[in-house]
Design a protein around this motif. Structure first.
Motif, short mmCIF file in Angstrom:
data_model
loop_
_atom_site.label_atom_id
_atom_site.label_comp_id
_atom_site.label_asym_id
_atom_site.label_seq_id
_atom_site.Cartn_x
_atom_site.Cartn_y
_atom_site.Cartn_z
N GLY A 156 -10.80 -24.08 -2.50
CA GLY A 156 -9.80 -25.00 -1.99
C GLY A 156 -9.17 -25.89 -3.04
O GLY A 156 -8.46 -26.84 -2.70
N GLU A 157 -9.39 -25.58 -4.32
CA GLU A 157 -8.83 -26.38 -5.41
C GLU A 157 -7.46 -25.83 -5.81
O GLU A 157 -7.27 -24.61 -5.87
N PRO A 158 -6.48 -26.69 -6.11
CA PRO A 158 -5.16 -26.20 -6.50
C PRO A 158 -5.17 -25.65 -7.92
O PRO A 158 -5.59 -26.33 -8.86
N VAL A 159 -4.71 -24.42 -8.07
CA VAL A 159 -4.68 -23.77 -9.39
C VAL A 159 -3.43 -22.91 -9.50
O VAL A 159 -2.90 -22.44 -8.49
N ILE A 173 1.83 -22.36 -17.00
CA ILE A 173 0.88 -23.39 -17.43
C ILE A 173 1.62 -24.61 -17.97
O ILE A 173 1.25 -25.76 -17.71
N ASN A 174 2.70 -24.38 -18.70
CA ASN A 174 3.49 -25.49 -19.21
C ASN A 174 4.14 -26.28 -18.08
O ASN A 174 4.24 -27.52 -18.15
N SER A 175 4.56 -25.58 -17.02
CA SER A 175 5.12 -26.27 -15.85
C SER A 175 4.07 -27.15 -15.18
O SER A 175 4.37 -28.25 -14.72
N LEU A 176 2.84 -26.65 -15.14
CA LEU A 176 1.74 -27.45 -14.59
C LEU A 176 1.51 -28.69 -15.44
O LEU A 176 1.32 -29.81 -14.92
N LYS A 177 1.54 -28.51 -16.76
CA LYS A 177 1.37 -29.65 -17.67
C LYS A 177 2.45 -30.70 -17.42
O LYS A 177 2.17 -31.91 -17.42
N THR A 178 3.68 -30.26 -17.20
CA THR A 178 4.78 -31.19 -16.95
C THR A 178 4.54 -31.98 -15.67
O THR A 178 4.80 -33.19 -15.62
N ILE A 179 4.04 -31.31 -14.65
CA ILE A 179 3.73 -32.01 -13.39
C ILE A 179 2.68 -33.09 -13.63
O ILE A 179 2.80 -34.23 -13.17
N ILE A 180 1.63 -32.75 -14.38
CA ILE A 180 0.57 -33.71 -14.65
C ILE A 180 1.10 -34.90 -15.44
O ILE A 180 0.71 -36.06 -15.22
N GLU A 181 2.02 -34.63 -16.36
CA GLU A 181 2.59 -35.71 -17.17
C GLU A 181 3.61 -36.55 -16.41
O GLU A 181 3.83 -37.72 -16.74
N THR A 182 4.21 -35.97 -15.39
CA THR A 182 5.27 -36.66 -14.64
C THR A 182 4.71 -37.60 -13.59
O THR A 182 5.25 -38.70 -13.39
N ALA A 215 -7.90 -32.59 -13.61
CA ALA A 215 -9.22 -32.09 -13.99
C ALA A 215 -9.19 -30.65 -14.49
O ALA A 215 -10.20 -30.15 -15.03
N LEU A 216 -8.06 -29.97 -14.36
CA LEU A 216 -7.96 -28.57 -14.79
C LEU A 216 -7.96 -28.48 -16.31
O LEU A 216 -7.36 -29.30 -17.00
N ASP A 217 -8.60 -27.45 -16.83
CA ASP A 217 -8.62 -27.19 -18.27
C ASP A 217 -7.48 -26.22 -18.58
O ASP A 217 -7.61 -25.01 -18.38
N LEU A 218 -6.36 -26.73 -19.07
CA LEU A 218 -5.17 -25.90 -19.28
C LEU A 218 -5.39 -24.86 -20.37
O LEU A 218 -4.87 -23.75 -20.29
N SER A 219 -6.16 -25.18 -21.39
CA SER A 219 -6.42 -24.22 -22.47
C SER A 219 -7.18 -23.01 -21.94
O SER A 219 -6.89 -21.87 -22.30
N THR A 220 -8.15 -23.26 -21.08
CA THR A 220 -8.91 -22.15 -20.50
C THR A 220 -8.04 -21.33 -19.56
O THR A 220 -8.11 -20.10 -19.53
N LEU A 221 -7.19 -22.01 -18.78
CA LEU A 221 -6.31 -21.30 -17.87
C LEU A 221 -5.39 -20.34 -18.60
O LEU A 221 -5.10 -19.24 -18.11
N LEU A 222 -4.93 -20.72 -19.78
CA LEU A 222 -4.04 -19.85 -20.55
C LEU A 222 -4.67 -18.50 -20.86
O LEU A 222 -3.98 -17.50 -21.04
N GLN A 223 -5.99 -18.46 -20.95
CA GLN A 223 -6.70 -17.24 -21.33
C GLN A 223 -6.97 -16.30 -20.15
O GLN A 223 -7.47 -15.20 -20.33
#
Length: 228
Positions: A156-159, A173-182, A215-223
């Motif tokens: 049930g976690e958003p990914v 992944i970059n779009s997710l990063k933008t959301i977190i930063e926004t 809380a998501l690890d974006l570096s791990t998600l990229l892999q």
């Protein structure tokens, strides 16, 4: 003349309330099980992605004042958008790169962002598809309608979910990063995902949205490798 809608079966489910003035439609076979949402607002009602075109859904939309805007989060959510526009004379909103998929319809396209009302704006979040976008609603502590850009996993976690049809995983992944930063914990409390809602196990949306994304690890998600 508007095309006749599908007649509801004895098992047809009605839309259900998610949050105040926000409703979710049952998964739509035309969009591979996609979940459509409906925001009832003073400035005009917003339909997010195309629900199944049956009499139950059409009657529900009409009983709540119809549709002013139909926003499509990505190409896979188009469904029977033409018939929805014919029934409600609504404007269809879609990111410019995917507008070619709706020839002959009245469209409003955008590049990066588009403000619809004082409470709703669209944000381009490419990756799942070239024109993948989310709608941000600033009431109720902030609600993000994420289409297939962010989906609940089995916990049930958003990914972000990478599949064989993902357009561009690093961009997603970059779009997710933008959301977190926004956004912040104060203005992003809920996510209404466009599919996989069964993984919410009875919950109607994802709460504590910003904290879960941060809380998501974006570096791990990229892999992560694509899944079928």
């Amino acid at each position: 003349m508007c095309p006749l809608p599908q007649q509801p079966s004895s098992t047809t489910k009605s839309p259900r309330d998610v949050l105040d003035s926000i409703f979710a439609f049952p998964p739509n076979r035309d969009t591979l099980g996609g979940t459509s949402y409906f925001i009832v607002g003073n400035e005009g009602n917003i339909l997010i992605d195309c629900p199944g075109l049956d009499q139950t859904n059409l009657d529900f939309l009409r009983s709540h004042g119809g549709v002013k805007w139909l926003f499509l989060t990505h190409r896979g959510a188009i469904g029977k958008s033409a018939e929805i526009q014919q029934n409600f004379s609504c404007d269809i909103l879609i990111q410019e790169q995917e507008a070619y998929l709706l020839p002959g319809l009245s469209l409003t396209t955008f590049t990066q962002e588009l403000t619809i009302t004082p409470t709703a704006k669209i944000i381009w979040t490419p990756g799942h598809s070239p024109g993948s976008s989310c709608l941000y609603y600033n009431n109720l502590g902030g609600v993000l309608f994420s289409g297939r850009h962010l989906l609940p996993n089995q916990q049930g976690e958003p990914v972000p979910l990478r599949t064989a049809k993902t357009f561009h995983w690093p961009r997603q992944i970059n779009s997710l990063k933008t959301i977190i930063e926004t956004f912040t914990p104060d203005n992003l409390n809920y996510i209404c995902p466009g599919a996989n809602t069964g993984f919410l196990r009875g919950k109607r949306c994802i709460d504590q949205a910003y904290h879960r994304l941060a809380a998501l690890d974006l570096s791990t998600l990229l892999q992560i490798q694509a899944i079928l």
